[in-house]
Design an enzyme around this catalytic site. Structure first.
Site, mmCIF file in Angstrom:
data_model
loop_
_atom_site.group_PDB
_atom_site.id
_atom_site.type_symbol
_atom_site.label_atom_id
_atom_site.label_comp_id
_atom_site.label_asym_id
_atom_site.label_seq_id
_atom_site.Cartn_x
_atom_site.Cartn_y
_atom_site.Cartn_z
ATOM 1 N N ASP A 164 -19.905 11.851 -26.418
ATOM 2 C CA ASP A 164 -18.966 11.714 -25.303
ATOM 3 C C ASP A 164 -18.566 13.116 -24.823
ATOM 4 O OD1 ASP A 164 -17.022 9.110 -24.338
ATOM 5 O OD2 ASP A 164 -16.356 11.112 -23.739
ATOM 6 N N LYS A 167 -22.850 -0.940 -19.839
ATOM 7 C CA LYS A 167 -21.846 -1.369 -18.863
ATOM 8 C C LYS A 167 -22.466 -1.292 -17.463
ATOM 9 C CE LYS A 167 -17.666 0.762 -18.926
ATOM 10 N NZ LYS A 167 -16.683 -0.226 -19.355
HETATM 11 C C1 LIG Z 1 -14.800 3.105 -21.344
HETATM 12 S S1 LIG Z 1 -14.893 4.614 -22.232
HETATM 13 C C2 LIG Z 1 -15.784 4.139 -23.667
HETATM 14 C C3 LIG Z 1 -15.002 3.328 -24.669
HETATM 15 C C4 LIG Z 1 -15.736 3.172 -25.990
HETATM 16 N N1 LIG Z 1 -16.897 2.327 -25.849
HETATM 17 C C5 LIG Z 1 -14.874 2.619 -27.088
HETATM 18 O O1 LIG Z 1 -15.243 1.588 -27.659
HETATM 19 O O2 LIG Z 1 -13.865 3.201 -27.446
HETATM 20 C C6 LIG Z 1 -16.071 5.494 -21.274
HETATM 21 C C7 LIG Z 1 -16.403 6.878 -21.783
HETATM 22 O O3 LIG Z 1 -17.550 7.381 -21.084
HETATM 23 C C8 LIG Z 1 -17.492 8.789 -21.170
HETATM 24 N N2 LIG Z 1 -18.430 9.435 -20.254
HETATM 25 C C9 LIG Z 1 -18.463 9.350 -18.898
HETATM 26 N N3 LIG Z 1 -19.455 10.118 -18.413
HETATM 27 C C10 LIG Z 1 -20.076 10.695 -19.479
HETATM 28 C C11 LIG Z 1 -21.164 11.602 -19.633
HETATM 29 N N4 LIG Z 1 -21.815 12.070 -18.564
HETATM 30 N N5 LIG Z 1 -21.524 11.983 -20.871
HETATM 31 C C12 LIG Z 1 -20.862 11.525 -21.960
HETATM 32 N N6 LIG Z 1 -19.812 10.658 -21.883
HETATM 33 C C13 LIG Z 1 -19.415 10.252 -20.673
HETATM 34 C C14 LIG Z 1 -16.020 9.082 -20.816
HETATM 35 O O4 LIG Z 1 -15.641 10.360 -21.276
HETATM 36 C C15 LIG Z 1 -15.293 7.933 -21.531
HETATM 37 O O5 LIG Z 1 -14.743 8.351 -22.754
#
Ligand SMILES: C[S@@+](CC[C@H](N)C(=O)[O-])C[C@H]1O[C@@H](n2cnc3c(N)ncnc32)[C@H](O)[C@@H]1O
Length: 208
Positions: A82, A162
């Site tokens: 992440d 997602k």
């Molecule tokens: C909805 S949250 C995930 C929740 C996680 N599945 C949980 O169970 O706790 C979405 C995550 O995607 C990450 N994210 C978005 N773009 C990203 C990227 N380019 N590389 C890595 N992580 C990314 C965000 O930082 C965020 O923490």
């Protein structure tokens, strides 16, 4: 009170109740996010996480999905990545990085040393306030994960990602269908009903 105001108030109440129900459950069971229940439901339906699974969790912060995986995977390997720092979870390795960092693909490959059984992506783009644009940006992330998965999954591997039911939904669905033999969609109960969020489940790569 006018009828439309009443309906709005009752919908807001339902949304709040839904949030509270999963929030409370996550606190009681020690999960870092309500999202954990989405993966539990997805795995109950499609049964893709096993004791010896090698699994990549993209967009894993704060770690709810990784916690669920860590409880099931005892002899496999789990890598979670992440943009944000994730606090330690037993038998999970973390990379604090952008999935799109050009070095990431090699780093992931070197971590597993072979093709992967399961790739999960709960990545969501930062919201802009424009729902249609947010939808497109998150679906773009999903499209990139599909392409990545076609290169790095085992032939019978599984991808769960997602996806939003927005204007480019069909485009992403067709991309998945061009690469996988089985493509399904599932909206877990833990996903808010007013959200356009759904989850893509793909398995068995097509021999291209
Ligand atoms: C909805 S949250 C995930 C929740 C996680 N599945 C949980 O169970 O706790 C979405 C995550 O995607 C990450 N994210 C978005 N773009 C990203 C990227 N380019 N590389 C890595 N992580 C990314 C965000 O930082 C965020 O923490």
């Amino acid at each position: 009170m006018k009828k439309s105001k009443k309906v709005k108030k009752s919908n807001t109440w339902k949304i709040k109740q839904h949030r509270d129900q999963f929030f409370k459950k996550s606190k009681t069971l020690g999960y870092r996010s309500r999202a954990a229940f989405k993966l539990i439901e997805l795995n109950k339906k499609f049964k893709f996480i096993k004791k010896s699974t090698s699994l990549l969790d993209i967009g894993g912060f704060p770690g709810g999905w990784s916690q669920v995986c860590s409880k099931i995977i005892l002899s496999g390997k789990i890598l979670s990545l992440d943009l944000k720092q994730i606090e330690k979870i037993e038998n999970v390795t973390f990379f604090k990085s952008d999935f799109f960092d050009p070095e990431m693909e090699d780093k992931i490959f070197n971590f597993f040393g072979k093709k992967i059984d399961v790739i999960l992506s709960d990545m969501a783009a930062d919201t802009t306030g424009n729902k249609s644009l947010d939808c497109i940006r998150t679906n773009q992330l999903c499209a990139e994960v599909i392409k990545f998965s076609s290169k790095h999954l085992k032939p019978k591997g599984v991808l769960v990602s997602k996806l939003f039911m927005g204007e480019d939904f069909i485009e992403v669905k067709n991309l998945a269908k061009s690469m996988f033999q089985e493509v399904n969609f599932f909206k877990p109960e833990a996903s808010r009903s007013e959200s356009k969020e759904t989850y893509l489940h793909c398995s068995i790569l097509k021999a291209l």
